[in-house]
Design an enzyme around this catalytic site. Structure first.
Site, PDB file in Angstrom:
ATOM      1  N   LYS A  81       0.821  -1.348   0.184  1.00  0.00           N
ATOM      2  CA  LYS A  81       0.086  -0.010   0.086  1.00  0.00           C
ATOM      3  C   LYS A  81       0.975   1.208   0.126  1.00  0.00           C
ATOM      4  O   LYS A  81       1.607   1.726   1.074  1.00  0.00           O
ATOM      5  CB  LYS A  81      -1.113   0.026   1.283  1.00  0.00           C
ATOM      6  CG  LYS A  81      -2.107   1.019   1.237  1.00  0.00           C
ATOM      7  CD  LYS A  81      -1.694   2.202   1.816  1.00  0.00           C
ATOM      8  CE  LYS A  81      -2.550   3.412   1.908  1.00  0.00           C
ATOM      9  NZ  LYS A  81      -2.119   4.776   2.403  1.00  0.00           N
ATOM     10  N   GLY A 104       7.357   5.132   8.199  1.00  0.00           N
ATOM     11  CA  GLY A 104       6.507   6.158   8.265  1.00  0.00           C
ATOM     12  C   GLY A 104       6.796   6.801   9.522  1.00  0.00           C
ATOM     13  O   GLY A 104       7.614   6.745  10.179  1.00  0.00           O
ATOM     14  N   SER A 105       5.707   7.705  10.107  1.00  0.00           N
ATOM     15  CA  SER A 105       6.012   8.488  11.269  1.00  0.00           C
ATOM     16  C   SER A 105       5.820   7.475  12.757  1.00  0.00           C
ATOM     17  O   SER A 105       5.180   6.290  12.376  1.00  0.00           O
ATOM     18  CB  SER A 105       4.908   9.606  11.433  1.00  0.00           C
ATOM     19  OG  SER A 105       3.402   9.002  11.660  1.00  0.00           O
ATOM     20  N   VAL A 139       2.187   6.661  13.634  1.00  0.00           N
ATOM     21  CA  VAL A 139       1.105   5.736  12.895  1.00  0.00           C
ATOM     22  C   VAL A 139       1.957   4.352  13.322  1.00  0.00           C
ATOM     23  O   VAL A 139       1.304   3.380  13.135  1.00  0.00           O
ATOM     24  CB  VAL A 139       1.494   6.107  11.419  1.00  0.00           C
ATOM     25  CG1 VAL A 139       0.883   4.837  10.572  1.00  0.00           C
ATOM     26  CG2 VAL A 139       0.805   7.216  11.317  1.00  0.00           C
ATOM     27  N   GLY A 140       3.478   4.180  13.508  1.00  0.00           N
ATOM     28  CA  GLY A 140       3.793   3.007  13.739  1.00  0.00           C
ATOM     29  C   GLY A 140       3.501   2.629  15.030  1.00  0.00           C
ATOM     30  O   GLY A 140       3.175   1.223  15.336  1.00  0.00           O
ATOM     31  N   GLU A 166      10.146   1.423  10.757  1.00  0.00           N
ATOM     32  CA  GLU A 166      11.297   2.359  10.451  1.00  0.00           C
ATOM     33  C   GLU A 166      10.526   3.586  10.534  1.00  0.00           C
ATOM     34  O   GLU A 166       9.783   3.972   9.757  1.00  0.00           O
ATOM     35  CB  GLU A 166      11.666   2.096   8.982  1.00  0.00           C
ATOM     36  CG  GLU A 166      13.275   2.769   8.954  1.00  0.00           C
ATOM     37  CD  GLU A 166      13.062   4.266   8.063  1.00  0.00           C
ATOM     38  OE1 GLU A 166      12.980   5.198   8.772  1.00  0.00           O
ATOM     39  OE2 GLU A 166      13.253   3.955   6.757  1.00  0.00           O
ATOM     40  N   CYS A 218      13.671  10.743   6.849  1.00  0.00           N
ATOM     41  CA  CYS A 218      13.681  10.367   8.247  1.00  0.00           C
ATOM     42  C   CYS A 218      14.943  10.445   8.958  1.00  0.00           C
ATOM     43  O   CYS A 218      15.045  10.796  10.245  1.00  0.00           O
ATOM     44  CB  CYS A 218      13.300   8.853   8.327  1.00  0.00           C
ATOM     45  SG  CYS A 218      11.664   8.332   7.558  1.00  0.00           S
ATOM     46  N   GLU A 233       9.976  16.004  15.266  1.00  0.00           N
ATOM     47  CA  GLU A 233      10.345  15.682  14.015  1.00  0.00           C
ATOM     48  C   GLU A 233       9.627  16.772  13.109  1.00  0.00           C
ATOM     49  O   GLU A 233       8.233  16.714  13.247  1.00  0.00           O
ATOM     50  CB  GLU A 233      10.199  14.502  13.589  1.00  0.00           C
ATOM     51  CG  GLU A 233      10.723  14.418  12.097  1.00  0.00           C
ATOM     52  CD  GLU A 233      10.527  12.620  11.638  1.00  0.00           C
ATOM     53  OE1 GLU A 233      11.262  12.223  10.895  1.00  0.00           O
ATOM     54  OE2 GLU A 233       9.494  12.106  11.975  1.00  0.00           O
TER      55      GLU A 233
END
Length: 829
Positions: free
Chosen positions: A203, A255-256, A259-260, A277, A311, A410
């Site tokens: 996705k 991703g962020s 969300v992780g 990651e 990142c 971040e």
């Protein structure tokens, strides 16, 4: 006369160019990408089972170019039945793909690499249009790295039977990737997954779907069998739907951090593998003896590469105090010559931000910094940018505090914050003063200083006199809230395999109250008069042996002064001993002791750690008869079986002692001219909850691999049979084990697990207990993104060498750091 006027005018323009050294525009044509989109009438569906799939009655999403806001194409907003179909096709394809000869899989990956090179320009232009990054970056960095990953992993596919012996593919991989490197990060997931025999449903990010769909068609053109690689498009919730699908065996996410954390909670207790990651706030540490001219260019690459939407972007500039003003002045001068413009212009330094919402987020951070009193410098580029598009100038913020929002969080944009420091130790402290741990760079002409700082910084990648260097042979990933797992290198392969003996755990879906789990303390197991019989030595009572907790190298009374009875295995009503009943304060004390011991234990020579573990084995064998007898009495097993458990425990200590100096890392064979060194560092402080089966062997099998790799542990022995582990106090005390390396808390496994998992300074949690406990550990670990290893209520055969020892244990006990050391001084010319 007119010709002469034109000639003079031309000379004047040429002279001006030489004086200003200004570049003229050099646009890359977009026709190749737009032609491909037009082939599909600018309307794209999913790519599933080797063909375009466009179900009816779907909402759509319009993709715009960030550079001009022009419409590029329309894509599908997928629904649950689309994921069901894609996963079904991937599952069917897995049956044949996973059984292919390694050489055959290698040929497929090799063919994809060749096809990527054939379509290099098309992919580069599409990525630049879709994401907004400079065509120079997509052409010279992204697409070559995509091809490099496929070539490299074709090699791993070929060598799987030799290099990954004892491992097998996990099954169907659900990959979710972000918008900052849409194609490159896709490749980081797909390559190792396919090489190890898995199939993939991907996705892509909402903003950047086009290159993923183009790439799927390129894979089909290269002959990849249908269903092996599938792309589905949708919103964020659609990605969560893919991750939680019952037939997805592994979730790979970049991703962020928020969300992780959500994905960790959503997949908790499901038996799925997960790699994350996540974000970063990476430091650039500049020492006083750095080459400042090259450092300035390195800073530009560190933070303004890809508009700072990286990142690992070097977003915190830490400069030694006596060169701080000089470096800041040089950096502002460099920004004065910065070029901002259309992503297809080959002369620009930086393109647009990916979206309007991201642009607003960046602006809000900078506005907050101004309100806090920070000094904000922005490159004078406003006259360069197109009237449409999402452009933001390169920004440098000074006069900030370590607690400032722009220093801690971040931003994910072209914003650099700078702080001074005085000594190397202060630089290390500032560099590690973050919840993140993805990357860092150190700039110094003194190699010993640079290396010591590189080893001391807690991050997964550290570059020396460089930044943002990547290669397929070197794993990339983070520590702490930057996630766990690696993309690339042999270390990245382990994210897509499981031990050959192990089947995918599929625990029954259960509800666990995360607030009340393990919260009860004491209660029905408290000692009371009338429990047990008085033990006699002739006419006198035996001297009572009180089992205390053990931390910091000493036996301590539990904080609550509670004890709990241990019942006989043959007579459930008979109490054979009392042990300490530990609580959350005992956890706090033990974790503090472990953290205090960790620096010294980590600096011990690996040979010294080996000798201590061998010494434990020696002392355990000296007490073989006594401990075997007690095992028999406490567990009810036969004496022969008890002797076997003691002997296997001694062997296992020898096994892990042997590994104490044999798993330190490798020199990675990257494309860098220089050395890329992979160091397998300890995870840190590990909480361990032991199983009830094999109470001695299970305990030894878990603490030993952790400590030989320089971790410190807080370990909870078998709740039902804790005595065999508690008897090891004296063995630890007489084996030269430093205080605080192994800390033992007896009591309720789930009660102690709760507070170990929730503790912010516990870096990993290993849990071998119930299905409910496994789900709790995985769910609660999301708070600080700690690594976990749980058994989902499935017992292991601890006496079996395949299940009770091996590389799986080393994988969980270590984390890889790659240190990049470029060369080029002696032979630069």
């Amino acid at each position: 006369m007119a010709d002469k006027t034109i000639e003079l005018s031309t000379r004047s323009e040429v002279k001006k160019i030489f004086e200003t050294m200004e570049y003229g525009p050099a646009p890359e044509a977009s026709n190749v990408a737009k032609a491909w989109l037009q082939q599909h009438e600018n309307v794209l569906g999913h790519f599933i089972n080797g063909e375009w799939y466009k179900p009816s009655n779907r909402k759509t999403y319009t993709t715009n170019s960030p550079a001009t806001d022009e419409v590029l194409a329309t894509t599908i907003q997928g629904e649950e039945e689309d994921i069901n179909y894609a996963v079904k096709c991937a599952r069917e394809a897995f049956k044949s793909w996973s059984t292919l000869a390694p050489h055959t899989r290698a040929r497929y990956l090799y063919a994809i690499a060749r096809n990527v090179q054939k379509h290099h320009r098309l992919l580069a232009v599409m990525e630049s249009l879709d994401n907004g990054k400079s065509i120079r970056e997509t052409r010279d960095c992204d697409i070559p790295l995509v091809a490099r990953h496929f070539y490299h992993h074709a090699g791993w596919a070929q060598l799987m039977e030799d290099e990954m012996n004892g491992w097998k593919p996990v099954g169907v991989v659900g990959a979710v990737v972000p918008w900052n490197f849409p194609l490159m990060l896709l490749t980081w997931k797909v390559c190792p997954a396919l090489a190890m025999g898995n199939t993939v449903v991907l996705k892509p990010a909402t903003y950047t779907r086009l290159s993923a769909l183009l790439f799927a068609e390129i894979c089909h053109e290269a002959g990849l069998p249908p269903g092996v690689f599938n792309v589905v498009t949708g919103n964020g919730a659609f990605g969560s739907m893919l991750a939680t699908h019952a037939d997805v065996d592994k979730v790979a996410f970049t991703g962020s951090t928020p969300v992780g954390q959500t994905l960790r909670r959503l997949t908790a207790g499901s038996g799925k593998k997960l790699s994350l990651e996540l974000g970063g706030k990476s430091p650039i540490i500049v020492m006083e003896n750095a080459d400042l001219d090259s450092t300035v260019e390195g800073i530009v690459d560190a933070i303004w590469f890809n508009q700072g939407q990286v990142c690992s972007a070097g977003s915190r500039l830490l400069v030694q105090e006596n060169i701080y003003e000089d470096l800041i002045s040089r950096l502002k001068e460099r920004l004065g010559h910065f070029r901002l413009g259309h992503s297809l212009d080959k002369t620009i330094d930086m393109g647009p931000i990916v979206s309007e919402s991201q642009l607003k987020t960046i602006q809000e951070y900078v506005d907050d910094a101004r309100k806090e009193g920070a000094d904000v410098f922005q490159a004078p580029v406003n006259n360069q940018v197109p009237s449409n598009g999402y452009y933001y100038p390169p920004t440098l913020i000074t006069n900030v505090q370590t607690v400032s929002k722009v220093v801690r969080e971040e931003i994910f944009g072209p914003v650099l914050v700078a702080l001074p420091f005085r000594t190397a130790k202060e630089a290390q402290a500032l560099g590690n003063n973050t919840n993140y741990g993805l990357a860092a760079s150190v700039w110094s002409e003194n190699l010993s200083t640079a290396l010591e700082l590189a080893v001391s910084i807690k991050a997964g990648a550290v570059w020396v006199n460089s930044h943002n260097m990547f290669d397929a042979a070197a794993g990339f990933g983070g520590y702490k809230e930057s996630g766990f797992g690696r993309d690339g290198g042999k270390e990245g392969l382990f994210e897509y395999v499981r031990p050959s003996w192990e089947e995918r755990p599929r625990p029954q879906a259960i509800e666990v109250d995360m607030k009340t789990f393990g919260a009860n303390y004491g209660g029905s197991l408290m000692p009371a008069p009338g429990q047990g019989n008085l033990k006699q030595n002739g006419n006198a009572p035996l001297v009572d042996h009180t089992y205390k907790v053990y931390y910091g190298g000493a036996q301590k009374r539990p904080d609550g002064s509670y004890s709990r009875p241990v019942f006989s295995s043959t007579d459930p009503s008979s109490i054979i001993a009392y042990v300490s009943d530990s609580n959350r304060k005992d956890v706090r004390n033990a974790v503090e002791a472990a953290h205090k011991a960790a620096p010294g234990w980590g600096k011990r020579a690996s040979h010294n750690r080996a000798q201590i573990v061998y010494y434990m084995a020696e002392n355990l064998e000296m007490r073989r008869d006594e401990i075997a007898q007690r095992l028999m009495n406490f567990t009810g097993q036969s004496l022969e079986s008890a002797y076997e458990e003691v002997d296997t425990s001694v062997q296992r200590l020898f096994y892990w002692g042997a590994y104490a100096d044999k798993y330190g890392g490798t020199v990675q064979e990257t494309t860098l001219y220089g050395c890329t060194v992979c160091i397998r560092e300890p995870v840190g402080v590990i909480g361990i909850a032991c199983p009830d089966e094999n109470p001695l062997l299970g305990f030894v099998s878990l603490f030993a691999p952790a400590v030989i790799r320089a971790n410190c542990v807080v370990i909870v022995p078998s709740e039902k049979y804790p005595i065999p582990a508690l008897d090891l106090y004296q063995i630890f005390d007489t084996s030269d084990l430093p205080g605080g390396v192994v800390n033992i808390l007896s009591g309720s496994r789930d009660h102690l697990t709760k507070y170990l998992t929730e503790h912010q300074h516990v870096d990993a949690m290993w849990y071998f207990g119930t299905v409910e406990g496994s789900k709790f550990v995985e769910f609660s670990s999301a708070e600080n993104v700690k690594r976990t290893w749980v058994n989902y209520g499935i017992n292991r055969n601890w006496s079996c060498s395949k299940e009770g020892q091996g590389e799986e244990f080393l994988y969980h006990a270590t984390q890889c750091k790659n240190i990049w050391l470029p060369m080029g001084v002696t032979y630069a010319n």
